[in-house]
Design an enzyme around this catalytic site. Structure first.
Site, PDB file in Angstrom:
ATOM      1  N   ASP A   1       0.858  -1.189   0.000  1.00  0.00           N
ATOM      2  CA  ASP A   1       0.000   0.000   0.000  1.00  0.00           C
ATOM      3  C   ASP A   1       0.888   1.230   0.000  1.00  0.00           C
ATOM      4  O   ASP A   1       1.947   1.250   0.644  1.00  0.00           O
ATOM      5  CB  ASP A   1      -0.908   0.011   1.229  1.00  0.00           C
ATOM      6  CG  ASP A   1      -1.982  -1.064   1.165  1.00  0.00           C
ATOM      7  OD1 ASP A   1      -2.309  -1.513   0.056  1.00  0.00           O
ATOM      8  OD2 ASP A   1      -2.485  -1.452   2.240  1.00  0.00           O
TER       9      ASP A   1
ATOM     10  N   ASP B   1      -7.160  -1.422  -4.501  1.00  0.00           N
ATOM     11  CA  ASP B   1      -8.196  -1.022  -3.546  1.00  0.00           C
ATOM     12  C   ASP B   1      -9.102   0.057  -4.128  1.00  0.00           C
ATOM     13  O   ASP B   1     -10.323   0.036  -3.932  1.00  0.00           O
ATOM     14  CB  ASP B   1      -7.561  -0.509  -2.257  1.00  0.00           C
ATOM     15  CG  ASP B   1      -6.756  -1.575  -1.532  1.00  0.00           C
ATOM     16  OD1 ASP B   1      -7.073  -2.757  -1.706  1.00  0.00           O
ATOM     17  OD2 ASP B   1      -5.823  -1.211  -0.800  1.00  0.00           O
TER      18      ASP B   1
END
Length: 229
Positions: A130, A146
């Site tokens: 991330d 995401d």
């Protein structure tokens, strides 16, 4: 003997759109993650648009937005199930909207599933990369996969609310069904009334016909055309 109902043909355009969307999402996700791993040290904040958009590389063992960090295996199985379900239902898709939405969802699921399967610390337990941070919107760190998953779910809900089916048809709500039923009943009643009116004879009697009064009145003329005396 009843004939079997023929199956609807597979929509090649819808499947192609789904596959294209999935490939684009997976490619963007994996390329950006590779660039982050190669060039951005973990834990270092890189402002992109001030505090509105920042890059911050972290390793996430949980779900999207760092949720449930101790359940990596569970989310690996969930992601795999989502991928299988989309592939199975792909043959039923006729709507281009549904094809694109499910393609984005498939691409996002594959992007994060790839991290969980092939990144450290091990197969099925890999940590997802991330790096996108938007503090003004949410405190969590996320990635391209995401983002597409969230967008696809929003459009998914909108399509369901609008009644768009996988085959591209529109579902009829109960209100619309009642309106259609009432309109149909009104048409039938109007047609019946019109039919009776056209079949009814016009008012009047035989005495209204021309010359009827003369035919019913005895003649007073004599045999020579003059009044008899």
């Amino acid at each position: 003997m009843d004939r079997p109902v023929p199956r609807a043909k597979v929509s090649a355009r819808a499947i192609a759109a789904l596959a294209f969307a999935a490939v684009v999402v997976v490619t963007l996700d994996q390329v950006t993650k590779a660039l982050v791993v190669a060039n951005l040290p973990e834990g270092v904040v890189v402002p992109v648009l001030g505090n509105a958009l920042q890059f911050l590389s972290v390793r996430n063992p949980g779900a999207a937005f760092s949720f449930a960090v101790n359940m990596t295996w569970v989310f690996s199985l969930i992601s795999a199930a989502v991928v299988v379900a989309i592939v199975v239902y792909a043959r039923r898709i006729r709507s281009m909207w549904w094809a694109i939405v499910l393609g984005m969802l498939l691409g996002g699921a594959l992007g994060n599933l790839s991290d969980r399967l092939f990144r450290e610390p091990g197969f099925g337990r890999g940590h997802v990369v991330d790096f996108i941070s938007t503090p003004w919107m949410m405190p969590a760190i996320y990635n391209v996969a995401d983002s597409f998953i969230c967008v696809s779910m929003v459009v998914f809900v909108l399509l369901v609310i609008l009644g768009v089916n996988l085959d591209g048809t529109r579902a009829v709500s109960e209100k619309q069904q009642r309106a259609m039923t009432e309109a149909s009943a009104t048409d039938v009643a109007g047609s019946a009334a019109t039919g009776f009116g056209s079949a009814a004879p016009e008012s009047g009697t035989a005495s209204d016909a021309p010359g009827a009064s003369r035919a019913s009145r005895p003649s007073t003329d004599g045999p020579l055309g003059h009044d008899a005396t």
